[in-house]
Design a protein around this motif. Structure first.
Motif, PDB file in Angstrom:
ATOM      1  N   ASP A  67       0.817  -1.219   0.000  1.00 46.21           N
ATOM      2  CA  ASP A  67       0.000   0.000   0.000  1.00 46.21           C
ATOM      3  C   ASP A  67       0.849   1.267   0.000  1.00 46.21           C
ATOM      4  OD1 ASP A  67      -2.654  -0.762  -0.207  1.00 46.21           O
ATOM      5  OD2 ASP A  67      -2.687  -1.436   1.885  1.00 46.21           O
ATOM      6  N   SER A  68       2.002   1.196   0.629  1.00 43.88           N
ATOM      7  CA  SER A  68       2.838   2.391   0.718  1.00 43.88           C
ATOM      8  C   SER A  68       4.047   2.310  -0.207  1.00 43.88           C
ATOM      9  CB  SER A  68       3.290   2.590   2.165  1.00 43.88           C
ATOM     10  OG  SER A  68       3.900   1.410   2.644  1.00 43.88           O
ATOM     11  N   TYR A  69       4.036   1.376  -1.157  1.00 42.23           N
ATOM     12  CA  TYR A  69       5.197   1.194  -2.029  1.00 42.23           C
ATOM     13  C   TYR A  69       5.141   2.173  -3.194  1.00 42.23           C
ATOM     14  CZ  TYR A  69       8.846  -1.044  -4.770  1.00 42.23           C
ATOM     15  OH  TYR A  69      10.003  -1.294  -5.475  1.00 42.23           O
ATOM     16  N   GLU A  70       6.179   2.964  -3.347  1.00 43.49           N
ATOM     17  CA  GLU A  70       6.141   3.995  -4.392  1.00 43.49           C
ATOM     18  C   GLU A  70       7.433   4.089  -5.190  1.00 43.49           C
ATOM     19  OE1 GLU A  70       4.993   7.561  -2.391  1.00 43.49           O
ATOM     20  OE2 GLU A  70       2.860   7.116  -2.623  1.00 43.49           O
ATOM     21  N   LYS A  71       8.277   3.057  -5.096  1.00 43.76           N
ATOM     22  CA  LYS A  71       9.559   3.139  -5.801  1.00 43.76           C
ATOM     23  C   LYS A  71       9.402   2.868  -7.299  1.00 43.76           C
ATOM     24  CE  LYS A  71      12.623   2.214  -1.977  1.00 43.76           C
ATOM     25  NZ  LYS A  71      12.929   1.114  -1.106  1.00 43.76           N
TER      26      LYS A  71
END
Lengths: 441, 441
Positions: free
Chosen positions: B206-210
């Motif tokens: 959910d918080s992965y933004e790479k």
């Protein structure tokens, strides 16, 4: 690739070939006559099929993926694949045992993940553990007192579990893993395929001189060359893994019970049940046994119970056959398998003896406590050397439609090849036939 | 640790408990009456034994190694271990099937390493592959056309094989592996335990933004919370692994056949045969299937043939039971298991409904193509939340001798715990009993 030679037959070659074929046919008549199973022809066809199919596999070492294969049994064009040590040679013994080695598993059995959680190795079936201890006692090839048994999906999984367990916690660098060459061809790739930060392959133990902790693999008798081995590095901080897959009476004299910190065995080579994927480790240190168990928990959450139960039955049948041996009709598994290996080695030596192209290792006889007499080693693999100008023995034999594994995969010269002696009678006879016809480049 | 409460009984609690016990006893009478096997009492004892023993296992998550366990069945002091999802609940069905699900393996069978080397997955037994395809057709939960089947030692091994296969060759950095929380508690440790240079755990999807390639694990229905899931990250260069271990009619409505690039299934949760260690992957891309096969070759040189053959028999019995269903006495495996789960969920909801301390997820009903009607999900695990001031739900229940797995292992708040609903009737009933008596802190 070497030039394909013009094959020249001499009377001497015909004689050697004829002798080899005779021995093989006599053996087959003797054993097949005692097998009453309806599926024997089906199974022979399957075994034969396997040989043809198996050329596609293990492509990483044999690079044969695109080669064609004509099914001309008995013809020079038929490819004989002796690249891997598929132990189908023992099938004949197991057909003779009938119900004694049959297992029945009802649908409701062995559903849980757990076998015995009071044991460090919580997925170890008690019956299997019991039969492991019994067989080592009967054969006299390993001390089991004061050892934890860890079961694995073949000894391959236990090899990886051992690397994991012996690697130091929180080390800044992976620990070096070494083995004296020629070493088992899969050790380097098994060690390095996941690029682990815990351990890494560091090559030949003979030239290893670094300080600090290291893991040394000691394979005895050795795969590929069959020689009895001890640790080579002999420095402090060495952690040893003894791979004793071939320390059984059919391959080598049992001189004394092995008594190491961490020892690996497998049913694949002892009884011939490679399809079971069952191996076991005898582990002295409790913490190492715990870490090996943890590895298997994270890797496969345990080991097939069905195969453990079947392995227990098979090991029990082997021990029974040793304890109840009383006649030729009722010979033990090891007497049977020793005789088969002795015959194969005898035939092979005769063929190689008459050739100027090939040579074999010499082994010293030793007293075998199991058979109670002096015996020669008769390894599961032939470690064949091409003499003279043949620099690439694998390619040379490949040109004669014999698939072997080059010495370069074992860390040594390509003048050597490893050849399985555990294949079917049919393939072995064909192999001898082919070898005896190769006279010159 | 939370304070141990003074347990107070009210009439309402007795009523709920009594109802739950009645349903359980009626169920047991009904099923046990149909089991004619001599070993049933032995096996019940074994199952019971497992419950007690299993408190020692999984110590890394439950830290119970040194706790004592008094065997006082029915007493509040008896420890009920529902930490792991051991699927012993289905044993009753398999006892009823008798010979239909029994397998007989003679000693000479399946000795070779190879099953079918014309197949990419050369250790895959044809019979097992056939039954996998058949079962997916019967259930309608997966497209198998245009897929390669890769068999594994449980879906755990296939999960690792998928990471290996999807990791880019020659990358300078390990690829990130993510999953939306709450995620299966073993994903992080399985990904990182060998400190691989190929892949590494990167936490909550959910918080992965790479930027760049990554692997996303999509578990649907999800372990631990039972919800249907889709990919969360939705960026380019995402490689998806769908873990559909629980996408079977007893747990969730079968809305459509899954149709992904790489999907994992396992017999452990579908039929309840965890001890077999058999899983399978449906793989669209040929090169990925090849690399997964290579992983298993280097890891364990194939997968137990015995268990593959047994799994084929079991899957066949499940398909047969669906195709031949015609009466209550001859109900399908999924009807049986759906009924068991429905009963357990009904009883559980009643107990939780009367409590102010606990709450459960709500699920939306959906049309199930298999049962041909609208049904509610009934997951294999309860994802229980402790309400009010209880911050550590695992410790709170532990004080009542109920072992569960804390939300913190799944990447979320310790106010949640995961509780297995697949354990024996005895343990489930005891669990409900215990839960209904817990009224306040």
């Amino acid at each position: 690739m070497a030039k394909i030679p013009n094959t020249v037959f001499s009377l001497r070659h015909f004689l050697v070939l004829s002798l080899a074929l005779n021995v093989s046919f006599i053996l087959r008549m003797f054993y097949d006559g005692e097998v009453g199973h309806n599926n024997s022809s089906l199974n022979r066809a399957k075994a034969n099929n396997n040989v043809h199919k198996s050329r596609v596999v293990m492509s990483s070492t044999s690079s044969l993926k695109n080669s064609t294969c004509k099914d001309l049994t008995g013809s020079k064009n038929r490819i004989i694949n002796l690249d891997h040590g598929d132990p189908t040679v023992y099938e004949r013994f197991w057909r003779q045992t009938g119900d004694k080695s049959t297992i029945i598993i009802p649908g409701w059995q062995s559903m849980s993940y757990f076998s015995d959680v009071s044991n460090i190795c919580w997925f170890l079936e008690a019956e299997f553990a019991k039969e492991v201890v019994r067989l080592h006692r009967v054969v006299g090839n390993a001390v089991t007192e004061g050892r934890h048994i860890v079961v694995g999906t073949g000894s391959s999984q236990l090899f990886l579990a051992a690397l994991y367990a012996l690697s130091p916690n929180h080390a800044s660098q992976p620990i070096n893993v070494v083995c004296a060459s020629p070493y088992y061809s899969s050790y380097p790739s098994m060690t390095d395929y996941l690029k682990s930060g815990l351990y890494k392959w560091a090559g030949d133990a003979d030239s290893y001189e670094k300080d600090g902790p290291y893991i040394e693999l000691v394979t005895s008798p050795n795969n590929p060359d069959g020689h009895v081995r001890k640790s080579k590095v002999n420095r402090s901080q060495g952690l040893l893994v003894h791979d004793l897959a071939y320390y059984w009476p059919q391959y080598t004299p049992i001189s004394s019970p092995s008594d190491h910190d961490l020892t690996l065995f497998t049913v694949s080579k002892s009884t011939g049940h490679a399809g079971m994927r069952i191996g076991w480790a005898l582990v002295k240190d409790k913490e190492v046994a715990k870490k090996m168990t943890k590895f298997i928990e994270l890797n496969t959450i345990g080991v097939s119970k069905d195969s453990q139960l079947r392995a227990a039955k098979i090991l029990s049948a082997v021990s029974d056959s040793c304890e109840q041996e009383n006649s030729k009709e009722n010979e033990s598994f090891f007497k049977f398998s020793h005789k088969v290996m002795a015959n194969r080695w005898k035939q092979l030596r005769e063929v190689v003896h008459h050739s100027e192209l090939f040579s074999l290792s010499q082994f010293s006889p030793a007293f075998c406590n199991f058979f109670n007499r002096v015996l020669e080693p008769q390894p599961a693999f032939v470690w064949l050397k091409c003499e003279g100008n043949v620099e690439d023995c694998e390619s040379f034999l490949r040109a004669h439609n014999i698939i072997t594994r080059s010495g370069k995969h074992f860390g040594v010269s390509p003048k050597y090849v490893r050849i399985s002696l555990l294949d079917t009678d049919e393939n072995f006879t064909q192999f001898l036939d082919r070898l005896s016809t190769i006279q010159s480049l």
